[in-house]
Design a protein around this motif. Structure first.
Motif, PDB file in Angstrom:
ATOM      1  N   UNK A  38       0.827  -1.203   0.000  1.00 32.29           N
ATOM      2  CA  UNK A  38       0.000   0.000   0.000  1.00 32.29           C
ATOM      3  C   UNK A  38       0.856   1.245   0.000  1.00 32.29           C
ATOM      4  N   UNK A  39       1.913   1.249   0.824  1.00 22.15           N
ATOM      5  CA  UNK A  39       2.863   2.368   0.820  1.00 22.15           C
ATOM      6  C   UNK A  39       3.566   2.452  -0.536  1.00 22.15           C
ATOM      7  N   UNK A  40       3.931   1.269  -1.083  1.00 23.75           N
ATOM      8  CA  UNK A  40       4.634   1.244  -2.362  1.00 23.75           C
ATOM      9  C   UNK A  40       3.777   1.828  -3.473  1.00 23.75           C
ATOM     10  N   UNK A  41       2.467   1.574  -3.427  1.00 27.44           N
ATOM     11  CA  UNK A  41       1.576   2.108  -4.452  1.00 27.44           C
ATOM     12  C   UNK A  41       1.668   3.637  -4.492  1.00 27.44           C
ATOM     13  N   UNK A  42       1.660   4.247  -3.304  1.00 22.67           N
ATOM     14  CA  UNK A  42       1.758   5.708  -3.222  1.00 22.67           C
ATOM     15  C   UNK A  42       3.136   6.189  -3.625  1.00 22.67           C
ATOM     16  N   UNK A  43       4.174   5.554  -3.087  1.00 26.26           N
ATOM     17  CA  UNK A  43       5.542   6.007  -3.351  1.00 26.26           C
ATOM     18  C   UNK A  43       5.909   5.883  -4.822  1.00 26.26           C
ATOM     19  N   UNK A  44       5.498   4.794  -5.471  1.00 29.06           N
ATOM     20  CA  UNK A  44       5.800   4.614  -6.895  1.00 29.06           C
ATOM     21  C   UNK A  44       5.046   5.646  -7.738  1.00 29.06           C
ATOM     22  N   UNK A  45       3.821   5.980  -7.327  1.00 31.67           N
ATOM     23  CA  UNK A  45       3.047   6.992  -8.059  1.00 31.67           C
ATOM     24  C   UNK A  45       3.785   8.326  -8.078  1.00 31.67           C
ATOM     25  N   UNK A  46       4.274   8.766  -6.918  1.00 32.96           N
ATOM     26  CA  UNK A  46       4.947  10.065  -6.872  1.00 32.96           C
ATOM     27  C   UNK A  46       6.370   9.989  -7.413  1.00 32.96           C
ATOM     28  N   UNK A  47       6.978   8.807  -7.374  1.00 24.58           N
ATOM     29  CA  UNK A  47       8.257   8.607  -8.033  1.00 24.58           C
ATOM     30  C   UNK A  47       8.094   8.795  -9.541  1.00 24.58           C
ATOM     31  N   UNK A  48       6.981   8.270 -10.081  1.00 21.03           N
ATOM     32  CA  UNK A  48       6.683   8.446 -11.500  1.00 21.03           C
ATOM     33  C   UNK A  48       6.436   9.916 -11.821  1.00 21.03           C
ATOM     34  N   UNK A  49       5.635  10.585 -11.009  1.00 19.71           N
ATOM     35  CA  UNK A  49       5.320  12.000 -11.249  1.00 19.71           C
ATOM     36  C   UNK A  49       6.599  12.834 -11.227  1.00 19.71           C
ATOM     37  N   UNK A  50       7.428  12.578 -10.246  1.00 21.54           N
ATOM     38  CA  UNK A  50       8.708  13.288 -10.199  1.00 21.54           C
ATOM     39  C   UNK A  50       9.536  12.984 -11.446  1.00 21.54           C
ATOM     40  N   UNK A  51       9.556  11.722 -11.862  1.00 21.03           N
ATOM     41  CA  UNK A  51      10.328  11.334 -13.033  1.00 21.03           C
ATOM     42  C   UNK A  51       9.845  12.007 -14.306  1.00 21.03           C
ATOM     43  N   UNK A  52       8.531  12.073 -14.502  1.00 19.74           N
ATOM     44  CA  UNK A  52       7.983  12.741 -15.681  1.00 19.74           C
ATOM     45  C   UNK A  52       8.390  14.211 -15.692  1.00 19.74           C
ATOM     46  N   UNK A  53       8.295  14.856 -14.550  1.00 15.88           N
ATOM     47  CA  UNK A  53       8.651  16.279 -14.470  1.00 15.88           C
ATOM     48  C   UNK A  53      10.127  16.502 -14.769  1.00 15.88           C
ATOM     49  N   UNK A  54      10.983  15.592 -14.290  1.00 13.47           N
ATOM     50  CA  UNK A  54      12.421  15.765 -14.493  1.00 13.47           C
ATOM     51  C   UNK A  54      12.860  15.315 -15.888  1.00 13.47           C
ATOM     52  N   UNK A  55      12.444  14.117 -16.297  1.00 12.08           N
ATOM     53  CA  UNK A  55      12.962  13.513 -17.527  1.00 12.08           C
ATOM     54  C   UNK A  55      12.275  14.057 -18.770  1.00 12.08           C
ATOM     55  N   UNK A  56      10.945  14.188 -18.722  1.00  6.87           N
ATOM     56  CA  UNK A  56      10.204  14.603 -19.914  1.00  6.87           C
ATOM     57  C   UNK A  56       9.972  16.115 -19.991  1.00  6.87           C
ATOM     58  N   UNK A  57       9.918  16.771 -18.841  1.00  8.91           N
ATOM     59  CA  UNK A  57       9.627  18.211 -18.859  1.00  8.91           C
ATOM     60  C   UNK A  57      10.832  19.073 -18.506  1.00  8.91           C
ATOM     61  N   UNK A  58      11.895  18.464 -18.008  1.00  5.41           N
ATOM     62  CA  UNK A  58      13.133  19.202 -17.780  1.00  5.41           C
ATOM     63  C   UNK A  58      13.184  20.054 -16.530  1.00  5.41           C
ATOM     64  N   UNK A  59      12.269  19.856 -15.602  1.00 11.24           N
ATOM     65  CA  UNK A  59      12.295  20.623 -14.358  1.00 11.24           C
ATOM     66  C   UNK A  59      13.310  20.046 -13.369  1.00 11.24           C
ATOM     67  N   UNK A  60      13.820  20.881 -12.518  1.00 13.76           N
ATOM     68  CA  UNK A  60      14.503  20.420 -11.317  1.00 13.76           C
ATOM     69  C   UNK A  60      13.422  20.280 -10.249  1.00 13.76           C
ATOM     70  N   UNK A  61      13.305  19.094  -9.649  1.00 10.89           N
ATOM     71  CA  UNK A  61      12.277  18.853  -8.648  1.00 10.89           C
ATOM     72  C   UNK A  61      12.908  18.799  -7.264  1.00 10.89           C
TER      73      UNK A  61
END
Length: 481
Positions: A38-61
């Motif tokens: 259950x914790x992993x479900x949440x953590x992986x979701x925000x890990x993905x969101x952070x990754x999209x922002x950094x890798x695909x959108x070029x932001x520093x998070x």
């Protein structure tokens, strides 16, 4: 790019306060037990969101994720046992020994699932001075009051209370989600500071006597200290009320203006139709899960669902995710092992059509399931060309590099350049090619029994052969989980 904002209940264009930096605060776990899926479900979701922002959108998070190590009461209410204190009493250990044990367990589990560690991971007990100062300020401004060593936030001082969850003050009847407490001015008032009983080990001196902080004020203080104004505030959906609602009330009372731009909430993980939770005792720890499933298949299973969706875990759903991941890894293996010499213009066009669709889905509130659907459309449309080797190094490189880019976020594809695709069996592309050529020579000499023996050897290695009408043989590797 658009994100669904729980605060407005609409998709909104994403525009961070700073055009180059995204500040993100995610509520972390209360460390009184092992981390579970259950914790992993949440953590992986925000890990993905952070990754999209950094890798695909070029932001520093700048990603802050707190650790709750005091103040979280059993039942998410204002009175009763602290979850960590209760665990310490049961195990006859000091509360901080419990905290240290499960913090290590948390990082170990998250590391195993390839979840990036936050930029800052503050602990509530490390911010008691700042918490006390914030409570003093709320009292001075008329937003809070003290009663016999307890301090409560007065929800009637905030006209906007309920803006996030819809639970307005007049809807909070006594006894609904919160315990009846005659010392409160209003039933919905919540604790900022709790008077400690003499046997409560975790207690600190304050202007109101010995005590400890409430759960909600901890996140307000830590998020304001490390981020100030926040672009994305995230957490599991069950935190929307009371935790996040109370955070808004406290933080805006302290600052005098809106603090968070976008509130995002991840869906819960269910097992057999019931929420997975430590409090319910129906959880599967990350350690237990990794004995049966790879980190890659668990990540792919979770990311095959929208981050905000409820996910029901079952043997069938996990098996489906594993099978889908094998299809992707088969494709990558075949891509790497069959490079031809002629540039394939159609493959090039299909790739860029897919890239456009894939990234559009990620920019649509991080829609990973639809992005994955486009990925499989690309595999379906191009697999025949890959199997035949109808492409050159240029085609290979642009496809491989884009999958590598995706994998910086998804972290579940087999992208090993040396093609040790089955590390446990030591299978290498060169070994497979040698055996395929050996079998071809045996078939040419009509040594059928020896050729079949080679085919069986390849099958045990996970290799499937295809004898074509023109006499050639192609193959693919069924990657293991």
């Amino acid at each position: 790019m658009q994100v669904f904002n729980t605060l407005t209940r609409e998709k909104e264009n994403f525009q961070p306060y700073d055009p180059n930096i995204v500040t993100m605060y995610v509520c972390g776990v209360t460390v009184y037990g092992p981390v579970h899926l259950g914790h992993a479900r949440t953590a992986i979701a925000y890990d993905m969101i952070r990754g999209v922002l950094e890798v695909f959108k070029g932001y520093k998070v700048i990603h802050v994720q707190n650790i709750t190590d005091v103040g979280h009461i059993v039942g998410d209410v204002d009175t009763g046992e602290d979850k960590i204190q209760r665990k310490a009493n049961l195990e006859q250990k000091h509360p901080m020994a419990i905290v240290d044990e499960y913090i290590q367990n948390m990082w170990s589990g998250y590391d195993a699932l390839k979840i990036a560690r936050p930029t800052i991971a503050p602990r509530a007990t490390g911010h008691i001075i700042e918490i006390i100062d914030a409570i003093k300020e709320l009292i001075a401004k008329g937003f809070a009051y003290e009663v016999e060593g307890d301090v409560y936030f007065d929800v009637l001082t905030r006209e906007s209370y309920g803006i996030l969850s819809g639970n307005a003050v007049d809807m909070l009847a006594a006894g609904a989600r919160i315990e009846v407490n005659g010392r409160k001015r209003n039933p919905g008032d919540f604790a900022l500071w709790k008077k400690a009983e003499p046997n409560h080990i975790m207690q600190w001196s304050s202007p109101w006597g010995k005590g400890y902080p409430g759960w909600h004020i901890e996140c307000s203080v830590m998020s304001l200290k490390y981020l100030g104004k926040i672009d994305i505030h995230g957490g599991a959906v069950e935190l929307c009320f009371p935790h996040h609602e109370n955070e808004i009330a406290q933080s805006e009372a302290l600052v005098g203006e809106r603090v968070v731009q976008y509130w995002l909430h991840s869906g819960v993980l269910q097992i057999n139709g019931q929420k997975m939770a430590k409090s319910l005792g129906n959880y599967i720890t990350i350690e237990e899960a990794l004995k049966k499933h790879s980190a890659e298949s668990l990540r792919f299973f979770i990311l095959s669902n929208h981050y905000s969706a409820m996910v029901n875990m079952s043997d069938d759903s996990l098996a489906s995710a594993k099978a889908a991941l094998k299809r992707i890894n088969n494709y990558l293996f075949n891509l790497h092992s069959r490079t031809g010499k002629v540039f394939n213009q159609l493959l090039h066009i299909r790739l860029h059509e897919w890239i456009s669709c894939f990234e559009a889905e990620l920019e649509n509130d991080f829609d990973t399931p639809n992005a994955i659907a486009h990925l499989f459309n690309f595999l379906r449309d191009t697999n025949h060309e890959i199997i035949r080797g109808n492409y050159n190094e240029v085609n290979f490189r642009e496809i491989w590099e884009y999958f590598s880019k995706i994998n910086q976020v998804f972290k579940c594809f087999d992208m090993r350049q040396d093609l040790n695709v089955q590390a446990d069996k030591g299978v290498q592309a060169s070994s497979i090619e040698a055996l395929v050529l050996k079998r071809a020579e045996l078939r040419k000499n009509k040594s059928w029994a020896e050729a079949d023996a080679v085919k069986n050897e390849l099958s045990q290695m996970g290799v499937t052969l295809f004898d074509n009408r023109d006499g050639s043989t192609t193959y693919k590797l069924a990657c293991t989980d």
